[in-house]
Design an enzyme around this catalytic site. Structure first.
Site, PDB file in Angstrom:
ATOM      1  N   SER A  33       0.967  -1.038   0.021  1.00 28.78           N
ATOM      2  CA  SER A  33      -0.136  -0.094  -0.061  1.00 28.78           C
ATOM      3  C   SER A  33       0.982   1.284  -0.087  1.00 28.78           C
ATOM      4  CB  SER A  33      -0.994  -0.220   1.148  1.00 28.78           C
ATOM      5  OG  SER A  33      -1.701   1.147   1.307  1.00 28.78           O
ATOM      6  N   ARG A  41      -5.324   3.719  -0.732  1.00 29.36           N
ATOM      7  CA  ARG A  41      -6.659   3.793  -0.158  1.00 29.36           C
ATOM      8  C   ARG A  41      -7.883   3.108  -0.864  1.00 29.36           C
ATOM      9  NH1 ARG A  41      -7.431   9.653   1.711  1.00 29.36           N
ATOM     10  NH2 ARG A  41      -7.963  10.081  -0.482  1.00 29.36           N
ATOM     11  N   VAL A  66      -6.744   5.212  10.178  1.00 23.11           N
ATOM     12  CA  VAL A  66      -5.885   5.066   9.560  1.00 23.11           C
ATOM     13  C   VAL A  66      -5.988   5.530   8.029  1.00 23.11           C
ATOM     14  CG1 VAL A  66      -4.552   3.398  10.892  1.00 23.11           C
ATOM     15  CG2 VAL A  66      -5.836   2.808   8.857  1.00 23.11           C
ATOM     16  N   GLU A  67      -5.037   6.135   7.195  1.00 26.02           N
ATOM     17  CA  GLU A  67      -5.197   6.740   5.896  1.00 26.02           C
ATOM     18  C   GLU A  67      -6.191   7.641   5.959  1.00 26.02           C
ATOM     19  OE1 GLU A  67      -5.455   3.360   2.882  1.00 26.02           O
ATOM     20  OE2 GLU A  67      -3.603   2.561   3.623  1.00 26.02           O
ATOM     21  N   GLY A  68      -6.210   8.519   6.649  1.00 27.23           N
ATOM     22  CA  GLY A  68      -7.073   9.839   6.738  1.00 27.23           C
ATOM     23  C   GLY A  68      -8.493   9.561   7.818  1.00 27.23           C
TER      24      GLY A  68
END
Length: 809
Positions: free
Chosen positions: A208, A376, A498-500
């Site tokens: 990722s 994402r 996570v990831e925003g």
């Protein structure tokens, strides 16, 4: 009144059908003249219509007057009316690509374009990997042992992940990787997640947002040739360090820094950077061998040029490099994947360690945002889908097998409502997963779509697992190897964060990025406003302004007309039972475009600070996207009859959520009176959409709690252990036997009612009494007793010794 209605209808029609300027001016002028001569409208009304018509014609045709008395004064205020964009925001907005979401934002989506997109499919090689390597990996994992005892994957699992190149799924074969598609990456992570979330996270992170993805897009040839082959076989374990104690989503707040300077490396004086950082929450950091690092680079001695603040920069640092600190761990809600902090102070590294070389200095934030748009789209949607499938298969079967008052709990309407949430959202998750991963395989970096998928899919997973826990009751909250829901329940908040973080993603990113990137004119208008003062700027803005006004009027007309007619007069390129959904989604696309323009005009630069408005407009866009994914998935899979109830449920739910978002937006609109006017334009007859009906919920659950074709479809790419003591294996086995057991059970119950059975005995003895009374055959009795033992094992929970040192049941 008739004359006035004719004039209004004519005006709306010319705008609705996007007539050229000459057509609408001549056409409406003729209609207005005819009504003036032959109609019976009052003089005042006709005067108003003539005044408006002449003013509009002068505005359109008299360019000099328009620019002198309208455009130039407007330019003095327009800079404040459009949202200001910081450098960080601009890099985020410009990162990635716009895709289907642009159509949804246009007010007139091309549904044939959607359905003509290639069907996402796995290759034969990828299918084989799933059936063999992934299946074997899942067999190697005991998640209870991993989570509660070892807090780590076994050494043999780590070795297998490396040997079989699980860390190199996205790395092309030319560098020794597997070179798999985004869909394969997603499906593999989803299947591993059905066995162990910790193992899935361990496998997904190197594929990722991290060094491999960044190197593939931006690395120098030297960096690619060195690192990618080593990453592919697990010789290097990567991590990427972005989050700091005082900086998460706000890149501008990053305190980690590097100073361009000269220093010693391998006995030579070289140009490099002296780095200082303090990062946390970094997945794989405790075991990483190569550290990706985000920091702000400064050049106070101007060794690289005249600028001092060079901006966010990314580099790769071997973790055995002097000064790098790793090894300590965080414990994210007891999940066993490696996660921890890393620090370094005045660590000197060569300037060539910048990802992409020195020419990529200061481009780090844009690089991260572009790669995040890809990552994402895959990882968290895959895990969210796993949660849906897990609850669908396990809790669906449990609700059919578990009885209260001698009735399966699935038959209770309250339980059925919860189960329908699980069933419907599971279909929606799988649709969105394949749709969004398919975009990546079309060489799209779907920035807005990935934000939609990340936020809504993790939120749907949260609802699914919560509903499943409600249904399971006490069985769901007792920890132990028998509990198949607990680890998913623990993992959900991690996915949310996570990831925003989800709150940020919904309130700022989806619409904030989507409005600027997807709107046909806003980005160009912002660029035009930044041009130097002069005739070129004036002419450019003049052209954009006229086109934008036509766009706004068209969407106003389409929204009002669609509202008045219920959308039934809209053209649908798709026919059949689903045609009404395409019409209603087109109607809401027009409403989104119209409401977005009104909000941007009204709020201007304040829009990005009006997070309630931004979030609710983003919800409308998101639900349009989710509904599109369902229709595409249904089309791609041959429009199976077994799926049709799920399509009805999902699109109905999406339309209802759009209704809720618009209601909340306009109920709180600044000013309130304008909200009431806008509500009439969008929904002139009041509420248009409702939740899925109870009968539809019942149909979904019926498929969920029987060995249906759709249940078998959900089982595809879900790991089902061959171990007869595995709880999900037991549930599947028992559910498959229900149809055989039901008639035997009825005979047994009849024996009880007729008094042939002594209830003060064991179950086996009661069954034997039914056999003695000739109510059951010996074979039926044996089948019933075997099923009862399996049933008792299924509803059992684990028991531990007092000090939890061993499992006693």
């Amino acid at each position: 009144m008739i004359s006035i209605l004719v004039l209004l209808a004519a005006a709306l029609a010319f705008v609705y059908f996007q007539s050229p300027v000459i057509v609408w001016t001549v056409g409406f002028g003729i209609v207005l003249l005819a009504v003036s001569i032959f109609g019976n409208a009052g003089a005042v009304a006709l005067g108003i219509f003539w005044l408006v018509f002449i003013a509009a014609a002068v505005f359109v045709y008299k360019k000099d007057l328009r620019q002198q008395y309208f455009l130039k004064p407007l330019l003095n205020k327009l800079g404040n009316a459009l949202p200001t964009i910081s450098d960080t925001e601009r890099e985020a907005i410009e990162a990635g690509d716009v895709w289907w979401e642009r159509d949804l934002f246009s007010g007139q989506p091309d549904w044939q374009k959607l359905l003509a997109m290639p069907k996402p499919q796995l290759s034969a090689e990828e299918e084989n990997f799933l059936k063999n390597q992934v299946e074997h990996l899942c067999q190697m994992i005991d998640d209870w042992q991993v989570m509660q005892k070892d807090h780590n994957l076994p050494a043999e699992v780590w070795e297998y992940l490396k040997t079989e190149k699980f860390f190199g799924m996205i790395i092309p074969k030319e560098y020794g990787g597997l070179g798999f598609s985004a869909l394969a990456h997603s499906t593999i992570i989803s299947k591993i997640g059905s066995r162990s979330v910790s193992a899935a996270v361990t496998a997904m992170v190197p594929n990722s947002l991290g060094p491999a993805e960044l190197l593939l897009h931006y690395g120098t040839d030297e960096q690619k040739n060195y690192y990618l082959p080593r990453l592919a076989i697990g010789k290097e374990i990567p991590c990427f360090a972005l989050t700091a104690p005082e900086a998460g989503s706000d890149a501008g707040a990053i305190m980690d820094f590097g100073i361009v300077c000269r220093g010693m490396y391998q006995g030579k004086e070289v140009l490099g950077m002296r780095l200082t950082w303090d990062k946390r929450y970094i997945t794989l950091a405790p075991v990483a061998t190569v550290l990706g690092l985000a920091f702000r680079l400064y050049d106070p001695d101007h060794l690289l040029g005249q600028e001092e603040d060079l901006g966010i920069t990314l580099c790769l640092v071997p973790t055995n490099h002097p000064g790098v600190e790793i090894g300590r761990r965080h414990l994210p809600l007891m999940l066993a994947f490696m996660n921890g902090p890393t620090q370094g102070k005045d660590v000197f590294v060569p300037i060539e360690w910048i990802i992409g070389g020195v020419s990529r200095r200061g481009q780090g934030w844009k690089m991260l945002m572009e790669c995040l748009a890809v990552g994402r789209s895959i990882s968290l949607p895959a895990l969210s889908t796993t949660c849906g499938k897990l609850a669908f298969l396990s809790t669906g079967a449990y609700a059919r097998l578990r009885k209260q008052f001698n009735v399966p709990i699935a038959n209770f309407e309250g339980v059925e409502e919860a189960l329908s949430t699980v069933a419907g959202y599971t279909y929606l998750l799988e649709s969105c997963r394949t749709f969004t991963a398919g975009a990546v395989d079309m060489a799209v970096r779907p920035s807005t779509a990935s934000a939609i998928a990340k936020y809504h899919m993790t939120e749907m997973a949260r609802k699914i697992v919560s509903a499943a826990m409600d249904v399971e009751g006490g069985h769901g909250i007792q920890m132990g190897p028998r509990n198949y829901l607990a680890n998913a329940y623990l993992a959900i908040p991690v996915s949310i964060t996570v990831e925003g973080a989800n709150i940020l993603t919904r309130s700022l990113i989806i619409f904030g990025q989507g409005a600027v990137r997807c709107h046909p004119f806003i980005l160009e208008e912002i660029a035009a406003l930044s041009l130097p003062e002069g005739n070129e700027k004036l002419q450019r803005i003049d052209t954009l302004l006229l086109t934008h006004m036509g766009y706004l009027l068209r969407n106003f007309s389409r929204t009002l007309c669609s509202g008045l007619t219920g959308g039934f007069l809209l053209f649908s390129s798709v026919h059949g039972t689903l045609a009404r959904y395409y019409r209603q989604l087109t109607r809401m696309s027009s409403a989104l475009a119209f409401l977005s323009d009104v909000s941007m005009i009204l709020l201007g630069g304040n829009l990005k600070r009006k997070e309630h408005v931004s979030a609710r407009l983003g919800d409308i866009l998101s639900q349009l996207y989710l509904a599109s994914s369902v229709l595409k998935y249904f089309h791609d899979h041959g429009e199976e009859k077994s799926d049709i109830q799920y399509v009805h449920w999902c699109v109905t739910q999406c339309l209802y959520q759009i209704q809720v978002a618009i209601d909340e937006l306009l109920d709180n609109y600044p000013p309130r009176w304008l909200g009431k006017i806008l509500r009439f334009i969008v929904f002139p007859w009041g509420i248009a959409y409702h939740k899925p009906r109870d009968m539809l919920n019942h149909q979904l659950v019926k498929n969920m709690i029987t060995s249906s074709d759709f249940r078998q479809q959900v089982l595809h790419d879900f790991y089902l252990s061959p171990d007869q003591h595995d709880p999900i294996h037991q549930l599947q086995t028992a559910l498959a036997q229900v149809e055989v057991i039901e008639p035997i059970w009825k005979k047994y119950q009849q024996a009880i009612r007729q008094g042939h059975v002594n209830m003060a005995t064991t179950f086996d003895e009661r069954v034997a009494s039914a056999v003695h009374a000739s109510m059951l055959t010996a074979e039926e009795a044996n089948t019933l007793c075997e099923f009862n033992r399996l049933h008792k094992d299924i509803i059992q929970v684990n028991e531990f010794s007092f000090d939890f040192s061993k499992i006693e049941a």
